[in-house]
Write a protein that holds these residues in place. Sequence first.
Motif, mmCIF file in Angstrom:
data_model
loop_
_atom_site.group_PDB
_atom_site.id
_atom_site.type_symbol
_atom_site.label_atom_id
_atom_site.label_comp_id
_atom_site.label_asym_id
_atom_site.label_seq_id
_atom_site.Cartn_x
_atom_site.Cartn_y
_atom_site.Cartn_z
ATOM 1 N N ARG A 2 9.543 -0.709 18.112
ATOM 2 C CA ARG A 2 9.282 -1.913 17.324
ATOM 3 C C ARG A 2 8.375 -1.543 16.161
ATOM 4 O O ARG A 2 7.166 -1.422 16.308
ATOM 5 C CB ARG A 2 8.656 -2.981 18.218
ATOM 6 C CG ARG A 2 9.568 -3.434 19.354
ATOM 7 C CD ARG A 2 8.858 -4.370 20.318
ATOM 8 N NE ARG A 2 7.781 -3.688 21.040
ATOM 9 C CZ ARG A 2 6.931 -4.313 21.852
ATOM 10 N NH1 ARG A 2 7.030 -5.604 22.053
ATOM 11 N NH2 ARG A 2 5.982 -3.626 22.471
ATOM 12 N N LEU A 21 4.403 -0.926 16.993
ATOM 13 C CA LEU A 21 3.811 -1.582 18.155
ATOM 14 C C LEU A 21 3.808 -0.693 19.382
ATOM 15 O O LEU A 21 2.980 -0.867 20.277
ATOM 16 C CB LEU A 21 4.561 -2.873 18.474
ATOM 17 C CG LEU A 21 4.584 -3.965 17.411
ATOM 18 C CD1 LEU A 21 5.307 -5.195 17.947
ATOM 19 C CD2 LEU A 21 3.183 -4.328 16.939
ATOM 20 N N ASP A 22 4.729 0.250 19.447
ATOM 21 C CA ASP A 22 4.872 1.110 20.621
ATOM 22 C C ASP A 22 4.315 2.507 20.362
ATOM 23 O O ASP A 22 4.887 3.508 20.796
ATOM 24 C CB ASP A 22 6.351 1.184 21.020
ATOM 25 C CG ASP A 22 6.913 -0.174 21.348
ATOM 26 O OD1 ASP A 22 6.315 -0.863 22.194
ATOM 27 O OD2 ASP A 22 7.927 -0.568 20.741
ATOM 28 N N SER A 47 -5.489 -1.028 20.600
ATOM 29 C CA SER A 47 -4.226 -1.730 20.876
ATOM 30 C C SER A 47 -3.093 -0.759 21.174
ATOM 31 O O SER A 47 -2.039 -1.162 21.666
ATOM 32 C CB SER A 47 -3.829 -2.597 19.677
ATOM 33 O OG SER A 47 -3.500 -1.774 18.560
ATOM 34 N N MET A 49 -1.375 0.471 18.880
ATOM 35 C CA MET A 49 -0.435 0.338 17.772
ATOM 36 C C MET A 49 -0.744 1.411 16.730
ATOM 37 O O MET A 49 -1.916 1.604 16.370
ATOM 38 C CB MET A 49 -0.545 -1.037 17.113
ATOM 39 C CG MET A 49 -0.223 -2.203 18.021
ATOM 40 S SD MET A 49 -0.207 -3.817 17.166
ATOM 41 C CE MET A 49 -1.887 -3.917 16.534
ATOM 42 N N PHE A 78 3.145 -7.117 11.842
ATOM 43 C CA PHE A 78 3.138 -7.395 13.282
ATOM 44 C C PHE A 78 4.261 -8.354 13.647
ATOM 45 O O PHE A 78 5.020 -8.118 14.593
ATOM 46 C CB PHE A 78 1.785 -7.990 13.681
ATOM 47 C CG PHE A 78 1.663 -8.344 15.129
ATOM 48 C CD1 PHE A 78 1.247 -7.409 16.061
ATOM 49 C CD2 PHE A 78 1.958 -9.633 15.563
ATOM 50 C CE1 PHE A 78 1.140 -7.739 17.411
ATOM 51 C CE2 PHE A 78 1.859 -9.970 16.903
ATOM 52 C CZ PHE A 78 1.448 -9.021 17.825
ATOM 53 N N LEU A 82 7.550 -7.433 15.968
ATOM 54 C CA LEU A 82 7.699 -8.114 17.247
ATOM 55 C C LEU A 82 9.076 -8.761 17.391
ATOM 56 O O LEU A 82 9.580 -8.933 18.494
ATOM 57 C CB LEU A 82 6.598 -9.163 17.403
ATOM 58 C CG LEU A 82 6.216 -9.581 18.819
ATOM 59 C CD1 LEU A 82 5.849 -8.385 19.667
ATOM 60 C CD2 LEU A 82 5.057 -10.565 18.762
ATOM 61 N N CYS A 109 1.205 -15.273 21.431
ATOM 62 C CA CYS A 109 2.192 -14.917 20.402
ATOM 63 C C CYS A 109 3.220 -16.044 20.317
ATOM 64 O O CYS A 109 4.389 -15.889 20.669
ATOM 65 C CB CYS A 109 2.868 -13.590 20.744
ATOM 66 S SG CYS A 109 1.759 -12.183 20.776
ATOM 67 N N ARG A 175 -2.604 -5.730 22.929
ATOM 68 C CA ARG A 175 -1.958 -4.699 23.763
ATOM 69 C C ARG A 175 -1.299 -5.323 24.993
ATOM 70 O O ARG A 175 -0.166 -5.005 25.346
ATOM 71 C CB ARG A 175 -2.997 -3.659 24.169
ATOM 72 C CG ARG A 175 -2.481 -2.534 25.038
ATOM 73 C CD ARG A 175 -3.582 -1.508 25.221
ATOM 74 N NE ARG A 175 -3.258 -0.543 26.259
ATOM 75 C CZ ARG A 175 -4.047 0.484 26.603
ATOM 76 N NH1 ARG A 175 -5.190 0.663 25.962
ATOM 77 N NH2 ARG A 175 -3.695 1.311 27.551
ATOM 78 N N ILE A 178 1.835 -7.895 23.884
ATOM 79 C CA ILE A 178 3.091 -7.365 23.336
ATOM 80 C C ILE A 178 3.795 -6.414 24.296
ATOM 81 O O ILE A 178 4.919 -5.988 24.023
ATOM 82 C CB ILE A 178 2.869 -6.662 21.986
ATOM 83 C CG1 ILE A 178 2.006 -5.398 22.150
ATOM 84 C CG2 ILE A 178 2.266 -7.626 20.982
ATOM 85 C CD1 ILE A 178 1.833 -4.607 20.858
#
Length: 199
Positions: A2, A21-22, A47, A49, A78, A82, A109, A175, A178
Amino acid sequence: MRKARVERNTNETQITVELNLDGTGIYDVETGVGFLDHMLEQLSRHSLMDLKVRAKGDLHIDFHHTTEDTGIAIGQAFSQALGDKKGINRYGSCLLPMDEALTRVALDCSNRPYLIWNVEFTRDKLGDMDTELFREWFQGFAQAAGLTLHVENLYGDNNHHIVESAFKALARSLRTAIEIDPRKSDAIPSTKGVLGGSL
């Protein structure tokens, strides 16, 4: 994976953000505002990220536009990364101590942005940065990211510790929120079947 890349250009700032994000918490941040760089590095590290930020702003005026617009650009990245939010935990919270300071963050979220900011400072500046600008960063980020975000400093004396605990608590909450829930990895985490808007 992501990931997202955002360019945000105005007459006041030119900002590029790359976000994964990962990731593993790798950061490369240059905003021209030293204390802001330090906080964004904490955001990435805690996080997990991966975050790359390049920002050029009208710092000869003050740090307001650069701080706020950086929050907006990271929030946009972000939200894009996502995607439809399928499989995420959605909610995250953290009660984070930093020496004498204790800060609580809770977030959703939800794609219904809202900020509650119960943080007070006893100094006008940290380094060259106005402490009032931290709220502007969190507001810009929450709005663009589509987060319902509550930030509350329960107590603390050192202003550096207070704001750093807020960024770290945000990071830890993100963290959790997501991460993909293996039991519902194919489902939107809402009985409505969609997250966003007034739904």
